[in-house]
Each structure stands twice: as structure tokens, then as C-alpha cells.
Design a protein around this motif. Structure first.
Motif, short mmCIF file in Angstrom:
data_model
loop_
_atom_site.label_atom_id
_atom_site.label_comp_id
_atom_site.label_asym_id
_atom_site.label_seq_id
_atom_site.Cartn_x
_atom_site.Cartn_y
_atom_site.Cartn_z
N THR A 102 40.10 48.84 33.19
CA THR A 102 40.14 48.47 34.60
C THR A 102 40.56 47.01 34.71
OG1 THR A 102 37.79 47.89 34.54
CG2 THR A 102 38.35 50.11 35.33
N GLY A 103 40.92 46.62 35.89
CA GLY A 103 41.31 45.24 36.13
C GLY A 103 41.26 44.95 37.61
N ALA A 104 41.69 43.75 37.96
CA ALA A 104 41.67 43.33 39.36
C ALA A 104 42.86 42.42 39.63
CB ALA A 104 40.37 42.61 39.68
N PHE A 105 43.33 42.45 40.85
CA PHE A 105 44.35 41.52 41.31
C PHE A 105 43.67 40.52 42.24
CE2 PHE A 105 47.37 45.25 40.83
CZ PHE A 105 47.96 44.77 39.68
N ASP A 106 44.15 39.29 42.17
CA ASP A 106 43.58 38.28 43.06
C ASP A 106 44.70 37.47 43.71
OD1 ASP A 106 43.85 35.41 41.72
OD2 ASP A 106 43.42 36.84 40.13
N THR A 107 44.34 36.84 44.80
CA THR A 107 45.22 35.91 45.48
C THR A 107 44.42 34.64 45.73
OG1 THR A 107 46.32 37.76 46.59
CG2 THR A 107 46.68 35.56 47.53
N ARG A 108 44.90 33.56 45.15
CA ARG A 108 44.24 32.25 45.31
C ARG A 108 42.75 32.30 45.00
NH1 ARG A 108 46.82 32.60 50.26
NH2 ARG A 108 48.99 32.03 50.10
N GLY A 109 42.39 32.99 43.91
CA GLY A 109 41.00 33.02 43.47
C GLY A 109 40.10 34.01 44.19
N ARG A 110 40.67 34.84 45.06
CA ARG A 110 39.90 35.87 45.76
C ARG A 110 40.43 37.23 45.33
NH1 ARG A 110 35.47 34.52 48.51
NH2 ARG A 110 35.79 36.15 50.04
N LEU A 111 39.53 38.10 44.89
CA LEU A 111 39.95 39.45 44.50
C LEU A 111 40.42 40.22 45.72
CD1 LEU A 111 37.19 40.57 41.98
CD2 LEU A 111 39.38 39.50 41.52
N ASN A 112 41.54 40.93 45.58
CA ASN A 112 41.98 41.78 46.69
C ASN A 112 42.03 43.25 46.32
OD1 ASN A 112 44.52 42.02 45.37
ND2 ASN A 112 45.23 40.17 46.40
N SER A 113 41.97 43.56 45.01
CA SER A 113 41.89 44.97 44.62
C SER A 113 41.34 45.11 43.20
CB SER A 113 43.24 45.68 44.74
OG SER A 113 44.17 45.12 43.84
N VAL A 114 40.73 46.25 42.98
CA VAL A 114 40.23 46.65 41.66
C VAL A 114 40.98 47.92 41.31
CG1 VAL A 114 38.21 47.50 40.40
CG2 VAL A 114 37.98 45.58 42.00
N TRP A 115 41.41 48.04 40.04
CA TRP A 115 42.25 49.17 39.67
C TRP A 115 41.90 49.71 38.29
CZ3 TRP A 115 44.58 47.36 35.33
CH2 TRP A 115 44.88 45.99 35.25
N ALA A 116 42.39 50.94 38.04
CA ALA A 116 42.34 51.57 36.73
C ALA A 116 43.72 51.42 36.10
CB ALA A 116 41.97 53.04 36.85
N GLY A 117 43.74 51.00 34.83
CA GLY A 117 45.00 50.83 34.13
C GLY A 117 45.52 52.12 33.53
N LEU A 118 46.78 52.11 33.14
CA LEU A 118 47.44 53.26 32.54
C LEU A 118 48.17 52.84 31.27
CD1 LEU A 118 48.86 54.69 35.85
CD2 LEU A 118 47.06 55.74 34.47
N SER A 119 48.17 53.72 30.29
CA SER A 119 48.84 53.44 29.03
C SER A 119 49.35 54.77 28.46
CB SER A 119 47.86 52.79 28.06
OG SER A 119 48.49 52.51 26.84
#
Length: 177
Positions: free
Chosen positions: A73-90
Motif C-alpha cells: 500500500t502507499g499514499a499520495f500527498d500534496t504539500r505534506g497532506r495526504l490526498n489518497s491511500v492506495w493498493a500497489g500492483l506488481s
């Protein structure tokens, strides 16, 4: 105007697994089953002729098969604020190859090419929170994994924004492989 994107729907068993993980992040807006997808290419707001041109561009492609497995799992952020949490794929390569092929076809028909690096993922939640809000969730699911699964269709979705969660309506689809 139509707000469009091309995506892949994971199989039902994978979506059920992801839905079972959801919870534990205060203020998160968790995705619903019909929202779980992998974005292959965001198109954005286009008029009807451009939407029809996009369909024609994809119609002309031979789309490769795509298979992946859940991977962390991981997260994307904008300017130090998380905007989404996601499941990764491989592995990423089959999905990246599909993304490049679609992006090039849409660029040839006149859409701006994608400028951001492509990271295949399935968004689980949207939020506006400091990183520590999701730290426990990300740690608990860092080892998320599954057996490989195939994506069978590339789907053109229209995203309808309104009160509450966005609704994604399939407009067209194409078989993979």
C-alpha cells in the motif's frame, strides 16, 4: 463536456479483498466497489467529438494482455497532506506498457500526452490529512499481496461528480490480449 478516463476493473475477488481492508483512517472517504479501478489514462473534460475521436483511437489499437498482483500500500500527498491511500500492483511493466500504448494513441489524435510518471495503483480512500493519519493503516497493510490476476477489458469511464462520491459510468470497452 464529458469527464473521461480509461481504466481496468480488478476481478470481484480482488475488489472484495480490498473492500475488507477499508477502515481505520479518521476522515477518509473510502471507495465503493464500483469505484475500484486502475486508471490507465485520465482524459479529462472533452466535448462529444473529442470523446468520439478517443474511442476511435482506442478502436484502432491491439491492446496487450495485462496481469498483476496486489503488492503493498502507499499514499499520495500534496504539500505534506495526504490526498489518497492506495493498493500497489506488481509487476508494473504490463500496465505501464498498456498506459504508454493508450497515451501515444490519444496524443496522436490531439490530446496532451500524460506528463506525470505512471504508477499503477488502485485508490482505496481519498482524504485530506497529515501523513500520520494513515501511518497505522499503511504499516498494517504494507505486506498486502495476492496471487496474480488478469484484467480482461480496458474500459472508458465517464466520471460524474456531484454530492458525495464520484460515479463512474462505463461508456465503451475493449478486450485485452
Amino acid at each position: 463536456m464529458h469527464r473521461l478516463f480509461l481504466g481496468l476493473r480488478p476481478p470481484g475477488a480482488i475488489r472484495a479483498r480490498l473492500l475488507s481492508l477499508m477502515g481505520g483512517i479518521p476522515g477518509a472517504r473510502w471507495q465503493e466497489d464500483d469505484q475500484l479501478h486502475v486508471t490507465v489514462r485520465f482524459i479529462g473534460a472533452v466535448d462529444r467529438p473529442a470523446a468520439e475521436d478517443a474511442v476511435a483511437a482506442i478502436d484502432a489499437l491491439r491492446l496487450p494482455a495485462a496481469e498483476a498482483a496486489l503488492c503493498g500500500t502507499g499514499a499520495f500527498d500534496t504539500r505534506g497532506r495526504l490526498n489518497s491511500v492506495w493498493a500497489g500492483l506488481s509487476p508494473r511493466e504490463p500496465l505501464e506498457r498498456l498506459h504508454r500504448k493508450v497515451d501515444q494513441a490519444l496524443a496522436r489524435m490531439g490530446l496532451e500526452p500524460e506528463r506525470r510518471a505512471y504508477l499503477p495503483h488502485i485508490t482505496l480512500a481519498r482524504l485530506n490529512a497529515p501523513p500520520e493519519a494513515a501511518a497505522a493503516f499503511l504499516a498494517a497493510h504494507a505486506a498486502l499481496a495476492s496471487d496474480p490476476f488478469a484484467f480482461d477489458r480496458l474500459i472508458l469511464f465517464e466520471s460524474r461528480l456531484g454530492h458525495g462520491a464520484a460515479r463512474y459510468e462505463p461508456v465503451a470497452d475493449w478486450p485485452l490480449g
